[in-house]
Design a protein around this motif. Sequence first.
Motif, PDB file in Angstrom:
ATOM      1  N   GLY A 127       0.806  -1.198   0.000  1.00 41.65           N
ATOM      2  CA  GLY A 127       0.000   0.000   0.000  1.00 41.65           C
ATOM      3  C   GLY A 127       0.841   1.250   0.000  1.00 41.65           C
ATOM      4  O   GLY A 127       2.045   1.180  -0.184  1.00 41.65           O
ATOM      5  N   GLU A 128       0.193   2.387   0.221  1.00 41.16           N
ATOM      6  CA  GLU A 128       0.908   3.658   0.151  1.00 41.16           C
ATOM      7  C   GLU A 128       1.175   4.225   1.524  1.00 41.16           C
ATOM      8  O   GLU A 128       1.434   5.401   1.666  1.00 41.16           O
ATOM      9  N   ASP A 129       1.134   3.404   2.562  1.00 38.84           N
ATOM     10  CA  ASP A 129       1.174   3.957   3.900  1.00 38.84           C
ATOM     11  C   ASP A 129       2.556   4.422   4.326  1.00 38.84           C
ATOM     12  O   ASP A 129       3.548   3.701   4.191  1.00 38.84           O
ATOM     13  N   VAL A 130       2.570   5.622   4.870  1.00 38.26           N
ATOM     14  CA  VAL A 130       3.706   6.153   5.601  1.00 38.26           C
ATOM     15  C   VAL A 130       3.128   6.565   6.946  1.00 38.26           C
ATOM     16  O   VAL A 130       2.191   7.355   7.000  1.00 38.26           O
ATOM     17  N   GLU A 131       3.667   5.996   8.011  1.00 44.10           N
ATOM     18  CA  GLU A 131       3.077   6.188   9.324  1.00 44.10           C
ATOM     19  C   GLU A 131       4.000   6.956  10.255  1.00 44.10           C
ATOM     20  O   GLU A 131       5.214   6.715  10.277  1.00 44.10           O
ATOM     21  N   GLN A 132       3.408   7.869  11.004  1.00 43.24           N
ATOM     22  CA  GLN A 132       4.144   8.623  12.009  1.00 43.24           C
ATOM     23  C   GLN A 132       3.305   8.699  13.275  1.00 43.24           C
ATOM     24  O   GLN A 132       2.077   8.698  13.195  1.00 43.24           O
ATOM     25  N   SER A 133       3.955   8.821  14.412  1.00 43.23           N
ATOM     26  CA  SER A 133       3.215   9.122  15.622  1.00 43.23           C
ATOM     27  C   SER A 133       2.753  10.575  15.524  1.00 43.23           C
ATOM     28  O   SER A 133       3.370  11.399  14.855  1.00 43.23           O
ATOM     29  N   LEU A 134       1.645  10.893  16.181  1.00 47.51           N
ATOM     30  CA  LEU A 134       1.005  12.183  15.953  1.00 47.51           C
ATOM     31  C   LEU A 134       1.570  13.322  16.793  1.00 47.51           C
ATOM     32  O   LEU A 134       1.486  14.480  16.395  1.00 47.51           O
ATOM     33  N   PHE A 135       2.134  12.994  17.954  1.00 54.07           N
ATOM     34  CA  PHE A 135       2.495  14.068  18.867  1.00 54.07           C
ATOM     35  C   PHE A 135       3.733  13.698  19.672  1.00 54.07           C
ATOM     36  O   PHE A 135       3.915  12.543  20.071  1.00 54.07           O
ATOM     37  N   LEU A 136       4.585  14.696  19.896  1.00 59.38           N
ATOM     38  CA  LEU A 136       5.767  14.528  20.729  1.00 59.38           C
ATOM     39  C   LEU A 136       5.991  15.811  21.508  1.00 59.38           C
ATOM     40  O   LEU A 136       5.966  16.901  20.932  1.00 59.38           O
ATOM     41  N   SER A 137       6.234  15.665  22.804  1.00 61.84           N
ATOM     42  CA  SER A 137       6.491  16.826  23.644  1.00 61.84           C
ATOM     43  C   SER A 137       7.850  16.653  24.321  1.00 61.84           C
ATOM     44  O   SER A 137       8.131  15.588  24.888  1.00 61.84           O
TER      45      SER A 137
ATOM     46  N   GLN B  19       1.295  11.407   8.123  1.00 56.33           N
ATOM     47  CA  GLN B  19       0.260  12.328   8.604  1.00 56.33           C
ATOM     48  C   GLN B  19       0.828  13.463   9.433  1.00 56.33           C
ATOM     49  O   GLN B  19       0.110  14.377   9.820  1.00 56.33           O
ATOM     50  N   GLY B  20       2.118  13.431   9.720  1.00 55.59           N
ATOM     51  CA  GLY B  20       2.768  14.528  10.438  1.00 55.59           C
ATOM     52  C   GLY B  20       2.811  14.301  11.931  1.00 55.59           C
ATOM     53  O   GLY B  20       1.870  13.750  12.526  1.00 55.59           O
ATOM     54  N   THR B  21       3.922  14.699  12.532  1.00 60.49           N
ATOM     55  CA  THR B  21       4.112  14.646  13.981  1.00 60.49           C
ATOM     56  C   THR B  21       4.208  16.066  14.514  1.00 60.49           C
ATOM     57  O   THR B  21       5.070  16.830  14.067  1.00 60.49           O
ATOM     58  N   THR B  22       3.317  16.410  15.431  1.00 58.36           N
ATOM     59  CA  THR B  22       3.381  17.729  16.059  1.00 58.36           C
ATOM     60  C   THR B  22       4.398  17.688  17.184  1.00 58.36           C
ATOM     61  O   THR B  22       4.258  16.904  18.126  1.00 58.36           O
ATOM     62  N   LEU B  23       5.419  18.508  17.073  1.00 60.68           N
ATOM     63  CA  LEU B  23       6.457  18.611  18.098  1.00 60.68           C
ATOM     64  C   LEU B  23       6.176  19.837  18.953  1.00 60.68           C
ATOM     65  O   LEU B  23       6.115  20.960  18.446  1.00 60.68           O
TER      66      LEU B  23
END
Lengths: 111, 112
Positions: B1-11, B104-108
Motif C-alpha cells: 500500500g501507500e502507507d507512511v506512518e508517524q506518531s502524531l504528537f511529541l512533547s 500524517q505529520g508529527t506535532t512537536l
Amino acid sequence: KAGVTQTPRYLIKTRGQQVTLSCSPISGHRSVSWYQQTPGQGLQFLFEYFSETQRNKGNFPGRFSGRQFSNSRSEMNVSTLELGDSALYLCASGQGKETQYFGPGTRLLVL
Amino acid sequence: GEDVEQSLFLSVREGDSSVINCTYTDSSSTYLYWYKQEPGAGLQLLTYIFSNMDMKQDQRLTVLLNKKDKHLSLRIADTQTGDSAIYFCAESRSGNTGKLIFGQGTTLQVKP
C-alpha cells in the motif's frame, strides 16, 4: 535565488464556481508538482508537470486539472467547486530526483 | 500500500533531544525526506536521505534509516522552542516522478 511563489495566497469561492491557482518555480527548475492538504486527508499528490507535459497524476477527479507553460510556471484549475475542495494547495518545484521545494501555498475556502 | 506512518504528537523540554519516527511500506523507496511546517506556512525541506544510506547528519539534525525494517527517524539535538512545528516524513518511489507520499505529520511541542 527566489523561492517558489504561489498566487493568490488566500481565496474564497462559492460552490459551483471554478478557480485557477498559479505557481512560479525556482529559477531553473523544470518540474512542478501540486498537492492538496486537508486536516482529514493530509497531504495528497495531485499531479506533476515537467517541460509542459503532465508526467504523473494522483487520484483526483477530472475537475482538477493543470498545465505548465514554457517558462515552467504552472497553473492548476478546479472546476465546479465543492465544499470538500477547501484546502491548502501547495506546489513544489524540483530540479532532479532528490529534492522538492515547496511554496507557501494557496488557502482556498469554498462556501 | 501507500502507507507512511508517524506518531502524531511529541512533547520535549527545551535543550533535550527530540526523536521523530516514521515507518514506510514500499521497498522501492528511493529518497526519504523530512519536512517542517509551521502554522500557516508551506513545507520547509529539512533534509533527505538516499535509500542506500544508513545515516545523514546536518548540524543539529541526524537522520537514521533502517531499510530492513523500513524505519526512518529524525533526531533534533538541543531542541529549541523555534523547533515547535509539524514534521512530515515523505518518500519517493522508483519510477514515480514528482510524487511524494507523506505521513500524517508529527506535532512537536517544545516546552521552555
